[in-house]
Scaffold this motif. Sequence first.
Motif, PDB file in Angstrom:
ATOM      1  N   VAL A 218      45.204  41.380 -18.401  1.00 29.61           N
ATOM      2  CA  VAL A 218      44.241  42.438 -18.420  1.00 29.61           C
ATOM      3  C   VAL A 218      44.711  43.182 -19.759  1.00 29.61           C
ATOM      4  O   VAL A 218      43.498  43.613 -20.637  1.00 29.61           O
ATOM      5  CB  VAL A 218      44.399  43.278 -17.392  1.00 29.61           C
ATOM      6  CG1 VAL A 218      43.507  44.487 -17.621  1.00 29.61           C
ATOM      7  CG2 VAL A 218      44.087  42.725 -15.932  1.00 29.61           C
ATOM      8  N   GLU A 219      45.866  43.382 -20.295  1.00 27.06           N
ATOM      9  CA  GLU A 219      46.298  43.825 -21.611  1.00 27.06           C
ATOM     10  C   GLU A 219      45.671  43.090 -22.605  1.00 27.06           C
ATOM     11  O   GLU A 219      45.192  43.807 -23.578  1.00 27.06           O
ATOM     12  CB  GLU A 219      47.697  44.114 -21.484  1.00 27.06           C
ATOM     13  CG  GLU A 219      48.261  44.907 -20.555  1.00 27.06           C
ATOM     14  CD  GLU A 219      49.983  44.835 -20.323  1.00 27.06           C
ATOM     15  OE1 GLU A 219      50.538  44.106 -21.063  1.00 27.06           O
ATOM     16  OE2 GLU A 219      50.399  45.798 -19.738  1.00 27.06           O
ATOM     17  N   VAL A 220      45.903  41.868 -22.528  1.00 27.26           N
ATOM     18  CA  VAL A 220      45.476  40.929 -23.693  1.00 27.26           C
ATOM     19  C   VAL A 220      43.846  40.934 -23.902  1.00 27.26           C
ATOM     20  O   VAL A 220      43.464  41.217 -24.780  1.00 27.26           O
ATOM     21  CB  VAL A 220      45.845  39.556 -23.274  1.00 27.26           C
ATOM     22  CG1 VAL A 220      45.438  38.443 -24.471  1.00 27.26           C
ATOM     23  CG2 VAL A 220      47.567  39.260 -23.510  1.00 27.26           C
ATOM     24  N   TYR A 221      43.243  40.790 -22.774  1.00 24.68           N
ATOM     25  CA  TYR A 221      41.656  41.057 -22.717  1.00 24.68           C
ATOM     26  C   TYR A 221      41.324  42.166 -23.482  1.00 24.68           C
ATOM     27  O   TYR A 221      40.424  42.328 -24.288  1.00 24.68           O
ATOM     28  CB  TYR A 221      41.200  40.945 -21.335  1.00 24.68           C
ATOM     29  CG  TYR A 221      39.682  40.977 -21.284  1.00 24.68           C
ATOM     30  CD1 TYR A 221      38.943  39.402 -21.357  1.00 24.68           C
ATOM     31  CD2 TYR A 221      38.758  41.765 -21.224  1.00 24.68           C
ATOM     32  CE1 TYR A 221      37.543  39.453 -21.530  1.00 24.68           C
ATOM     33  CE2 TYR A 221      37.548  41.821 -21.140  1.00 24.68           C
ATOM     34  CZ  TYR A 221      36.914  40.728 -21.181  1.00 24.68           C
ATOM     35  OH  TYR A 221      35.616  40.554 -21.079  1.00 24.68           O
TER      36      TYR A 221
ATOM     37  N   GLY B 165      40.189  47.528 -34.237  1.00 24.91           N
ATOM     38  CA  GLY B 165      41.408  47.291 -35.400  1.00 24.91           C
ATOM     39  C   GLY B 165      41.894  46.054 -35.460  1.00 24.91           C
ATOM     40  O   GLY B 165      42.961  45.604 -36.133  1.00 24.91           O
ATOM     41  N   VAL B 166      41.639  45.140 -34.410  1.00 29.27           N
ATOM     42  CA  VAL B 166      42.543  43.946 -34.155  1.00 29.27           C
ATOM     43  C   VAL B 166      42.280  42.933 -35.460  1.00 29.27           C
ATOM     44  O   VAL B 166      41.079  42.685 -35.598  1.00 29.27           O
ATOM     45  CB  VAL B 166      42.290  43.078 -32.933  1.00 29.27           C
ATOM     46  CG1 VAL B 166      40.649  42.687 -32.753  1.00 29.27           C
ATOM     47  CG2 VAL B 166      43.263  42.117 -32.744  1.00 29.27           C
ATOM     48  N   SER B 167      43.140  42.414 -35.861  1.00 31.21           N
ATOM     49  CA  SER B 167      42.906  41.421 -37.316  1.00 31.21           C
ATOM     50  C   SER B 167      42.482  40.139 -36.619  1.00 31.21           C
ATOM     51  O   SER B 167      42.821  39.815 -35.361  1.00 31.21           O
ATOM     52  CB  SER B 167      44.439  41.567 -38.017  1.00 31.21           C
ATOM     53  OG  SER B 167      45.306  40.605 -37.485  1.00 31.21           O
TER      54      SER B 167
ATOM     55  N   LEU C 271      46.468  36.255 -29.588  1.00 36.48           N
ATOM     56  CA  LEU C 271      46.124  36.740 -28.200  1.00 36.48           C
ATOM     57  C   LEU C 271      45.202  35.859 -27.664  1.00 36.48           C
ATOM     58  O   LEU C 271      45.509  35.471 -26.536  1.00 36.48           O
ATOM     59  CB  LEU C 271      45.429  38.169 -28.451  1.00 36.48           C
ATOM     60  CG  LEU C 271      45.927  39.331 -29.060  1.00 36.48           C
ATOM     61  CD1 LEU C 271      45.107  40.275 -29.365  1.00 36.48           C
ATOM     62  CD2 LEU C 271      46.936  39.719 -28.064  1.00 36.48           C
ATOM     63  N   THR C 272      44.329  35.139 -28.410  1.00 34.60           N
ATOM     64  CA  THR C 272      43.692  33.967 -27.736  1.00 34.60           C
ATOM     65  C   THR C 272      44.675  33.042 -27.014  1.00 34.60           C
ATOM     66  O   THR C 272      44.536  32.603 -25.859  1.00 34.60           O
ATOM     67  CB  THR C 272      42.524  33.365 -28.493  1.00 34.60           C
ATOM     68  OG1 THR C 272      41.608  34.531 -28.917  1.00 34.60           O
ATOM     69  CG2 THR C 272      41.663  32.246 -27.878  1.00 34.60           C
ATOM     70  N   ARG C 273      45.468  32.539 -27.998  1.00 34.08           N
ATOM     71  CA  ARG C 273      46.495  31.444 -27.410  1.00 34.08           C
ATOM     72  C   ARG C 273      47.345  31.951 -26.094  1.00 34.08           C
ATOM     73  O   ARG C 273      47.534  31.259 -25.213  1.00 34.08           O
ATOM     74  CB  ARG C 273      47.167  31.350 -28.494  1.00 34.08           C
ATOM     75  CG  ARG C 273      48.480  30.042 -28.582  1.00 34.08           C
ATOM     76  CD  ARG C 273      49.134  29.744 -29.615  1.00 34.08           C
ATOM     77  NE  ARG C 273      48.182  29.162 -30.853  1.00 34.08           N
ATOM     78  CZ  ARG C 273      48.190  30.210 -31.755  1.00 34.08           C
ATOM     79  NH1 ARG C 273      48.885  31.371 -32.099  1.00 34.08           N
ATOM     80  NH2 ARG C 273      47.527  29.732 -33.048  1.00 34.08           N
ATOM     81  N   GLU C 274      47.867  33.079 -26.210  1.00 32.38           N
ATOM     82  CA  GLU C 274      48.514  33.728 -25.152  1.00 32.38           C
ATOM     83  C   GLU C 274      47.748  33.916 -24.089  1.00 32.38           C
ATOM     84  O   GLU C 274      48.103  33.426 -22.928  1.00 32.38           O
ATOM     85  CB  GLU C 274      49.104  34.896 -25.550  1.00 32.38           C
ATOM     86  CG  GLU C 274      49.885  35.790 -24.344  1.00 32.38           C
ATOM     87  CD  GLU C 274      50.297  37.176 -24.780  1.00 32.38           C
ATOM     88  OE1 GLU C 274      50.854  37.862 -23.925  1.00 32.38           O
ATOM     89  OE2 GLU C 274      50.053  37.525 -25.835  1.00 32.38           O
TER      90      GLU C 274
ATOM     91  N   PHE D  67      35.085  34.822 -24.949  1.00 31.15           N
ATOM     92  CA  PHE D  67      35.544  34.659 -26.502  1.00 31.15           C
ATOM     93  C   PHE D  67      34.531  34.249 -27.251  1.00 31.15           C
ATOM     94  O   PHE D  67      34.649  34.545 -28.740  1.00 31.15           O
ATOM     95  CB  PHE D  67      36.648  33.235 -26.241  1.00 31.15           C
ATOM     96  CG  PHE D  67      37.938  33.761 -25.253  1.00 31.15           C
ATOM     97  CD1 PHE D  67      38.510  34.858 -24.968  1.00 31.15           C
ATOM     98  CD2 PHE D  67      38.582  32.520 -25.002  1.00 31.15           C
ATOM     99  CE1 PHE D  67      39.483  35.247 -24.206  1.00 31.15           C
ATOM    100  CE2 PHE D  67      39.870  32.992 -24.223  1.00 31.15           C
ATOM    101  CZ  PHE D  67      40.347  34.153 -23.783  1.00 31.15           C
ATOM    102  N   MET D  68      33.579  33.698 -26.874  1.00 35.13           N
ATOM    103  CA  MET D  68      32.549  33.067 -27.813  1.00 35.13           C
ATOM    104  C   MET D  68      31.913  34.640 -28.271  1.00 35.13           C
ATOM    105  O   MET D  68      31.662  34.519 -29.458  1.00 35.13           O
ATOM    106  CB  MET D  68      31.550  32.569 -26.838  1.00 35.13           C
ATOM    107  CG  MET D  68      30.048  32.363 -27.503  1.00 35.13           C
ATOM    108  SD  MET D  68      28.667  32.231 -26.198  1.00 35.13           S
ATOM    109  CE  MET D  68      28.322  33.776 -25.776  1.00 35.13           C
TER     110      MET D  68
END
Length: 417
Positions: free
Chosen positions: A321-324, A331-333, A340-343, A364-365
């Motif tokens: 949930v946190e990663v999502y 502001g995410v680079s 984050l996607t890999r995790e 993700f798309m």
Amino acid sequence: MAPSPRLLTFLTFTLTLTLLTQAQQTQTPLPHPFTPQTCPTPFDDDSPASQAAHLPWTSPPYCLTPRSIGSAQKFCLYTAAAYNLGAGLSVLTTPDAAASLAAAVADTLPAWHARDHLASGGRLSKEQEGRVKYKVVRMEGKGMGVVATRRIDKFETIMVSLPAVVVDNEFLPAEEDEAPAEGGKFWRRVQGVGDWERVERLARSREGVNVVEDVVRTNAFGVRVEGREGKGLYPEIARLNHACDPNAFPRFTRSDLAMRAVATRDILPGEEITISYIPLGMPTPHRLRSLSNWGFNCTCALCTSPPAARDASDTRRHRLVEVYYAMQEPGVSYEELVELTREFVQTVEVERLDTKIGEYYQAFMRIYYNAGDAESALKYARLGLKYSEAFADPEGGFCSGLRADLKFLEAQMVGGK
């Protein structure tokens, strides 16, 4: 015992999720005399009897408006005695929804193709057991269950079941105390329709409730018909027991009303085939609360693992949930997004939440497209469609939307070259 409706989203654990592999048949059944219209006309107890001549229902509808639950909607009981090779079907819904089901109910091909999976009197014959990859057996402490007799590959369709009863959720809400007082008039007409023994053998969980209502509430799956949510009773798949880390997933297809159990990973001979009665991905406390509705303590491998292992699993699920959320922060680079996607994907694999990955890939798309990476967006659209077609209705809204997104992205890539 079988699950209640599974409507689960990632963030709230409540969004519907609900690779088809059917054996080739060498024969086909005789055509059904009913020829479906493009736009079937709703039919109820006020309609002229002559209108029923072109419908698959074999009894006049019994209708009423359940004022006891504050409804202004008319509900009717429709019966199709010839459905499913004579096993029968009872549908308790609105006239409009029943009209939308007419073609699927009249179609004899789904039952013909699935005949090896359809139990007579609640039991598979020896010949049927020889042609499928599972058998129904008594499980210690669980009643009846289903075990694999041969290897079953991931994405393979294990079992096919057709409904015996379909009930609109407005008529039969989730909470027992909201059930309409008029319900008994319907349930008495449902009981005994067709091969009633396949229904009568299913588990019950409540005292003082009509047997049909009890069986439906205890064993029903969530279905969606003509935009209306309902409960579908699928007696064969209802034999699958619960596990919080299951190896199969029930997939409803609107076109033929069938429910299929699809393998979410490879299953070995002798292994019990299980599904989840609750939304997947819940941490332990949420699972315990949800399972309390069925009145049993879960003894699956996940729930009986050592406390340290359960805590680690719960931590990973909370982290998802946190990663999502983090992936969608303004502001995410781009580099952070990739990490984050890999995790996220690695965590989903560890927690074996493959049935939800189509939904994740769809997100993700969108995220990568908004980040200006159309190539990655296209990759996730294709992956999302692959998993969604495996574990959701291929012709349903989610898959149809993904196909439209994929077509758009492919056109963008071609136009950008």
